[in-house]
Design a protein around this motif. Structure first.
Motif: not given
Lengths: 178, 806
Positions: B220-221, B246-248, B252-254
């Motif tokens: 989803l992200r 989006m800054e967080s 992200d892992q991916n």
């Protein structure tokens, strides 16, 4: 320009070293065997380090969207074009994954899969037909595959091709005589 | 299993017969599963003839109660549509019934098939969509399909009409609240992809996508970030709300998600957030793969061009990452970005050049080193303090491999040629290079030494060796290469002036500076150094070169502006378009002529220009084209004198006069005698917009404050009745030919008032800023308030005169 019908480009099942276990391609974008192997190698290399065990992961490689999931020593991949709805691909992946778990009675690992390769191929066939999604509910898929496997007279996966055609001819003859 | 086998094998037609009959039996068997699979297999392996026979069964199967069978038949239909469309179209009644079926999947397949059948009939598709949007769709997949078809219908109807209301927009918005995520995503994506969508329509879609951004599922992200990325390209303001989420995502892992998040943020960021972003990105860059890094670098480049004030932070960032590990493509992308920034932001030149110098000290790719050295050679001498770069370049001469050494020698020589004070020192350095190991390096050193020492003394038919060696090539490289090849084969002495200046304003190709060009044997004509391309080459540069090479025009001064080509002919035998070049005191008309008749050769082509209106113009020079063969374009010029600093308007009637000679198509022989002929061209106007150069101003408000109100003029005008505000605004912008700033040329639909900001330069480099306020009343009367500020009163008055005259 988006096409109207969501199309799947391929479904892949690779082992923990990136070698094929069960693959099926539904489009002509990888015309030769060499290109297919190259594609599998590249997506395996790029997704190797990620952790897709709990949740399906997604990535974009070479202009294709690939949704993937890992379990034990197997890697499941579903590929679509880059304007495809990612959630549709994810649903397909989930359906495939769950159906396989049901069929193998939750022993999803490389050995069991290799022993039941025919079921796996039937499974893939039931989910996608020529690129178009046929079914996404895992229960339904597993039921269809199980019914077919149980109903055959001889386990056809152990016959050669000419023998299979001979069996077909036998069926025909039998039905004519009935 | 057998079915699978047969599908895979797809046997030839003889074997098919055996299997077919068996399969046909199966189609009527009691087990539904067999029926379904038999249908699928049959449809895969049969051809048209056999299809007719089994059609009856398939039609029955289409409306079968069993879901599996129906689906199988429908899907087979979709496949068969590719090969036998007529047969499948006959089933459309049954398919229509199937659409109403209660099973989710059957509905999905039936809808797909029906759409494919009716694809070319727009009316049928829209009827289909209308009926279904009101009805109930059970399967989420079918819903997705419906969303796609709806957007297709919208796209097709919108191309015809201009209404603000979209027919199915409400349906799409309703889909945003569906239970299934798939449908929501599809609807959001469809809304964002509607052309000319307004921010009001976008808002619900973006809200939904924002929710997805913080979901736990990576899929989803990813989908949300990708869609937002696409939206950010066209509507950056709409996406700014999501910036925080989006800054967080940057951590992200991916990695794909993280990269997409960063690029979106870079597109939508504003000046204040740039610093913060840079800090976050520095940590992030070490994690991601090379191809993602290249994407980020390009996004940073566009960001810097948008906010030139921030060049310092961004330049530091780029030079930092340049020093780290990375592949060739990645470093090349960074170097290209730095070069573009240096070119477009003059303040950044000094720091940019120093960064590049530090980089070449440690660069492992000789291609990049040579490119940078060449660039240094061009730009370094123009900086206020060129001597500091010499140390870097000289180090390269001593330390590196042969290709880099050769390039460094060239760069040094350029410094020597262009900066007189450094010449003696350069000569000393060059003399040392004469003892180099590599012959290319020695050759170049010798060449430059002789050019620098004696070049100024060689006055040979206004040919100066140093100007030639260090200047740029006047002729296109392709022509030069062709001429050189001809020379090598023949005995005639090579003359650079004989190379056709086939000037079609060619942008020069990018060539490696290290590519050795062996000097032609037995002549004194060495080939000059190659040009580095600018990836954003402006055609004014090319026109300038062309015009300055014509001696009559060299006295006119600096070219101010060249207009885009204006066609003077329709699709006829001779194609002529004209480019207007504006100089401070002259106007030059360049007529690009093409002869499209193979049997004719035109000679002595000149354009007769009569001044219909415009007393201030007087013709000065007319240059004709000596020969115009078939399909090779040529230029003829006419120059006019006009009072300096005044924008003179005029209208010119043009006639093309020439001598036409018949050419034998097969042998290519030209007749000796020709006939005089003339060809009427369309009239040409010189408009006020030709005198204004578009120049964007990043911060309009600051620039407005900087210009004194002394030369300000404010006035109000009525523009009469217009269809809508957008039309009026566009018309005015076109009359002026100035650059709209800060996106103010976009007028929201149905707006009642709008402010437009324009900026540009007048002939003589006078800055002009214009603020326009428009208002439209219910009777569609448009009123406009025009305020102008510039550095010259004349220009402000001129702007008002243009409007009152228009």
């Amino acid at each position: 320009m988006e096409h109207s019908c969501p199309l799947i480009k391929n479904v892949l099942l690779l082992d923990s070293e990136g070698k094929r276990v069960a693959v099926k391609y539904f489009c002509d974008e990888w015309p030769s065997l060499a290109s297919k192997l190259a594609f599998e190698k590249s997506i395996f290399a790029k997704t190797q380090r990620t952790n897709a065990r709990t949740e399906a992961e997604i990535g974009m490689f070479d202009g294709y969207i690939v949704v993937y999931k890992f379990i034990a020593d197997l890697h499941f991949y579903v590929t679509g074009g880059d304007d495809e709805n990612e959630l549709i691909l994810a649903t397909v992946l989930q359906g495939f994954f769950d159906a396989v778990s049901l069929l193998l009675r939750n022993n999803v690992d490389k050995r069991t899969v290799l022993e039941n390769l025919d079921l796996i191929f039937l499974c893939i066939d039931e989910i996608v037909d020529g690129g178009i999604i046929l079914e996404t509910e895992a229960n339904v898929i597993a039921a269809k595959v199980a019914m077919r496997g149980a109903d055959a007279d001889v386990p056809l996966s152990e016959q050669t091709i000419s023998q299979a055609l001979a069996t077909a001819r036998e069926h025909l003859a039998r039905s004519l005589l009935k | 299993m057998v079915y699978l086998m047969i599908k895979e094998l797809s046997p030839s037609s003889d074997e098919v017969i055996i299997v077919t009959s068996s399969l046909m039996k199966d189609m009527n068997s009691k087990t539904d599963l067999y029926r379904a699979n038999a249908i699928r297999v049959l449809c895969r392996i049969t051809d048209g003839a056999l299809l007719g026979q089994i059609e009856r069964y398939i039609k029955q199967a289409l409306v079968d109660k069993n879901v599996v069978v129906a689906s199988a038949a429908l899907v087979s239909g979709i496949h068969l549509l590719q090969s036998n469309p007529e047969i499948v179209k006959r089933w459309s009644n049954e398919v229509q019934e199937a659409v109403q079926s209660r099973s989710a999947l059957v509905q999905f397949h039936a809808l797909a098939l029906l759409h494919q059948i009716r694809q070319n009939d727009r009316l049928a598709v829209s009827k289909l969509v209308t009926s279904l949007t009101r009805g109930s769709i059970r399967s989420p997949l079918a819903q997705c399909l419906l969303v796609r078809y709806t957007s297709q219908v919208i796209r097709e109807t919108a191309s015809g009409s201009q209404t603000g209301e979209r027919p199915f927009y409400d349906f799409l918005e309703g889909c945003l609240r569906h239970k299934n995520d798939m449908v929501i995503l599809e609807a959001a994506r469809a809304i964002t992809e509607l052309n000319s969508v307004t921010s009001r329509e976008l808002t619900p879609a973006i809200t939904v996508l924002q929710l997805f951004l913080s979901s736990s599922k990576p899929v989803l992200r990813f989908a949300a970030v990708r869609t937002l990325n696409k939206v950010a390209m066209t509507h950056p303001l709409a996406v700014t709300n999501c910036n925080i989420d989006m800054e967080s995502l940057i951590s992200d892992q991916n990695r794909s998600i993280a990269t997409l998040a960063i690029t979106t943020l870079l597109k939508t960021g504003n000046e204040s957030s740039v610093d913060r972003l840079m800090k976050q990105i520095t940590n992030f860059m070490s994690d991601i793969a090379d191809e993602f890094k290249i994407v980020v670098v390009e996004a940073i480049r566009s960001l810097c061009l948008k906010f030139p004030q921030k060049y310092r932070t961004l330049m530091n960032f780029l030079s930092n990452i340049l020093r780290e590990e990375g592949g060739f493509e990645y470093k090349k992308a960074i170097v290209d970005s730095i070069l573009i920034l240096i070119r477009d932001i003059p303040d950044a030149k000094d720091s940019g050049l120093s960064h590049l110098c530090e980089f070449i000290e440690d660069c492992e790719f000789s291609y990049l080193s040579t490119q940078i050295l060449h660039f240094l050679g061009n730009e370094g001498p123009k900086t206020p303090d060129p001597s500091k770069y010499i140390r870097y370049i000289h180090n390269r001469v001593i330390l590196e491999n042969a290709t880099v050494r050769a390039s460094a020698v060239s760069a040094l020589a350029k410094f020597g040629a262009l900066v007189e004070s450094l010449k003696p020192r350069i000569l000393v350095l060059l003399r040392r290079c004469l003892y180099d190991n590599d012959d290319e390096v020695r050759d170049r050193a010798t060449l430059y030494l002789s050019a620098l020492e004696h070049g100024s003394q060689l006055e040979d038919k206004d040919f100066r060796a140093d100007k030639f060696v260090f200047g740029s090539l006047d002729v296109p490289l392709a022509n030069l290469e062709a001429s050189l090849q001809a020379y090598v084969a023949s005995e005639v002495r090579f003359d650079i002036h004989s190379v056709p200046k086939d000037a079609k304003a060619q942008p020069y190709a990018e060539k490696k500076a290290a590519g050795p060009k062996k000097p032609a044997k037995d002549t004194a004509m060495p080939v000059a150094a190659n040009e580095l391309s600018s990836s954003g080459v402006k055609s004014t540069d090319a026109y300038e070169k062309l015009l300055s090479s014509i001696p009559e025009f060299s006295t006119f001064g600096k070219l101010f502006k060249s207009s885009s080509p204006v066609e003077l002919t329709e699709e006829t035998e001779y194609e002529v378009n004209v480019v207007k070049h504006i100089y401070p005191g002259h106007v030059v008309l360049q007529f690009n002529c093409t002869n499209t008749i193979p049997e004719q050769l035109l000679e002595n082509v000149h354009i007769l220009v009569e001044i219909v209106e415009g007393d201030e113009f007087s013709e000065v020079v007319s240059k004709s084209l000596s020969s115009l063969p078939f399909n090779s374009p040529g230029q003829a010029f006419v120059a006019f004198e006009k009072p300096e600093g005044v924008y003179s308007l005029g209208k010119f009637a043009n006639t093309m006069r020439f001598i036409v000679k018949e050419v034998d198509k097969d042998t290519g022989e030209v007749e000796d005698e020709g006939v005089e002929d003339e060809y009427q061209l369309e009239e040409l106007e010189v408009l006020p917009s030709d005198y204004f150069l578009k120049k964007a101003v990043p911060n309009f408000k600051n620039a407005w404050e900087n210009l004194s109100p002394e030369f300000e003029r404010v006035d109000e005008y009525g523009l009469g009745v217009r269809e809508n505000l957008n039309e009026a605004v566009q018309a005015v912008i076109e009359i002026f030919g100035l650059q709209p700033c800060e996106g103010t040329e976009v007028v929201p639909a149905n707006a009642r008032s709008h402010t437009c900001l324009l900026a540009g330069k007048f002939v003589g480099d006078i800055s002009v800023l214009v603020r326009l306020s428009f208002g439209i009343d219910p009777q569609k009367q448009v009123a406009m308030k025009l305020s102008v500020r510039s550095e010259d009163q004349y220009v402000s008055d001129a702007i008002h005169e243009i409007i009152s005259g228009a």
